[in-house]
Write a protein that holds these residues in place. Structure first.
Motif, PDB file in Angstrom:
ATOM      1  N   ARG A   1     -13.663 -27.250 -40.512  1.00  0.00           N
ATOM      2  CA  ARG A   1     -13.444 -28.301 -39.522  1.00  0.00           C
ATOM      3  C   ARG A   1     -12.098 -29.001 -39.685  1.00  0.00           C
ATOM      4  NH1 ARG A   1     -14.801 -33.785 -39.500  1.00  0.00           N
ATOM      5  NH2 ARG A   1     -15.800 -33.528 -41.523  1.00  0.00           N
TER       6      ARG A   1
ATOM      7  N   TRP B   1     -17.831 -26.318 -44.772  1.00  0.00           N
ATOM      8  CA  TRP B   1     -17.804 -26.927 -43.447  1.00  0.00           C
ATOM      9  C   TRP B   1     -16.554 -27.777 -43.279  1.00  0.00           C
ATOM     10  CZ3 TRP B   1     -18.772 -27.006 -38.632  1.00  0.00           C
ATOM     11  CH2 TRP B   1     -18.755 -28.184 -37.892  1.00  0.00           C
ATOM     12  N   GLN B   2     -16.171 -28.501 -44.315  1.00  0.00           N
ATOM     13  CA  GLN B   2     -14.956 -29.318 -44.234  1.00  0.00           C
ATOM     14  C   GLN B   2     -13.708 -28.451 -44.141  1.00  0.00           C
ATOM     15  OE1 GLN B   2     -15.619 -31.641 -47.816  1.00  0.00           O
ATOM     16  NE2 GLN B   2     -16.115 -33.475 -46.608  1.00  0.00           N
TER      17      GLN B   2
ATOM     18  N   ILE C   1      -9.705 -24.786 -38.312  1.00  0.00           N
ATOM     19  CA  ILE C   1      -9.690 -24.972 -36.856  1.00  0.00           C
ATOM     20  C   ILE C   1      -8.425 -25.683 -36.381  1.00  0.00           C
ATOM     21  CG2 ILE C   1     -10.838 -26.114 -34.915  1.00  0.00           C
ATOM     22  CD1 ILE C   1     -13.504 -25.473 -36.200  1.00  0.00           C
TER      23      ILE C   1
END
Length: 249
Positions: free
Chosen positions: A146, A142-143, A150
């Motif tokens: 994010r 997820w890190q 992205i």
């Protein structure tokens, strides 16, 4: 040329902007309606396309299936889809709401392919060594998504949204065919009255709106480019050139 000048005179006629003007005027009301339809459709499309694009771009799963599916969606005739949706919705929602719901759904389907393609293509374009380095530093998936993927993919993501918005602005004129407003109502009323000044004036309004929004997204796309990477590339070329000069000396 005379028709173009006549359409411009109609466009800048103050009477066409006065409240209380006969349908489909005043122009500013139709402009607000057009932007409202566009905003709702783009927002709903983003809620669907962006999470799906992030998942595909990050994991690489389902890419071929989505490419085939979005390609088929691009081939759908939006006006034909709108009338089909009206027939389906006619038995499930009230007569007053069916045109708005059908128009929004048709525009959402139109916007999803470009937005989805820009999203997963942007993530796939991120350098794999950068992602591996982030994982080696202990970042979770997820890190990595994010904080690394992205931000680096933002220019292409914004580019996909930009393309989708322009398509929706140009196509939102079809809402007038089912009794809604927007700039398309000016064009369709001109067709019914054989008023070529109004037809061309409405087309110029749609064109001007599309160009204005495109310019804003172009600035946003440029602003989202990662400055460190943009500055790093010329520096590497200058270093290489200096090294070649030193070697020849």
């Amino acid at each position: 040329m005379d028709l173009f000048e006549s359409a411009l005179r109609w466009l800048f006629d103050s009477e066409n902007y006065q409240s209380g003007s006969r349908s489909p005027l005043p122009i500013q009301d139709r402009l607000v309606e057009h932007l409202t339809y566009t905003g709702i459709a783009v927002l709903l499309a983003a809620l669907i396309a962006l999470p799906l694009g992030f998942y595909i771009g990050h994991t690489g799963r389902g890419r071929q299936l989505v490419i085939s599916f979005t390609g088929a969606m691009r081939a759908l005739p939006t006006l034909g889809l709108l009338f089909f949706l009206l027939m389906v919705l006619d038995d499930h929602v009230s007569f007053d709401r069916a045109p708005l719901i059908g128009s929004v759904i048709a525009l959402v389907i139109l916007a999803i392919p470009s937005m989805l393609a820009g999203c997963y293509a942007g993530l796939e374009a991120v350098d794999r060594t950068t992602i591996d380095a982030a994982r080696a530093n202990g970042m979770t998936e997820w890190q990595v998504l994010r904080l690394v993927e992205i931000p680096l993919a933002l220019p292409l993501i914004v580019g996909g949204i930009r393309s989708a918005v322009l398509q929706v602005i140009a196509t939102a004129t079809i809402a007038s065919y089912v009794g809604l407003g927007g700039l398309g109502r000016i064009i369709t009323s001109g067709i019914g009255l054989y008023d070529y000044d109004r037809i061309l004036g409405g087309a110029l309004l749609v064109t001007a709106l599309a160009l204005s929004v495109d310019a804003l997204f172009a600035l946003l796309q440029r602003a989202t480019a990662t400055r460190g990477l943009a500055e790093h590339r010329p520096a590497r070329r200058r270093t290489t050139k200096s090294a070649d000069t030193a070697a020849r000396a």
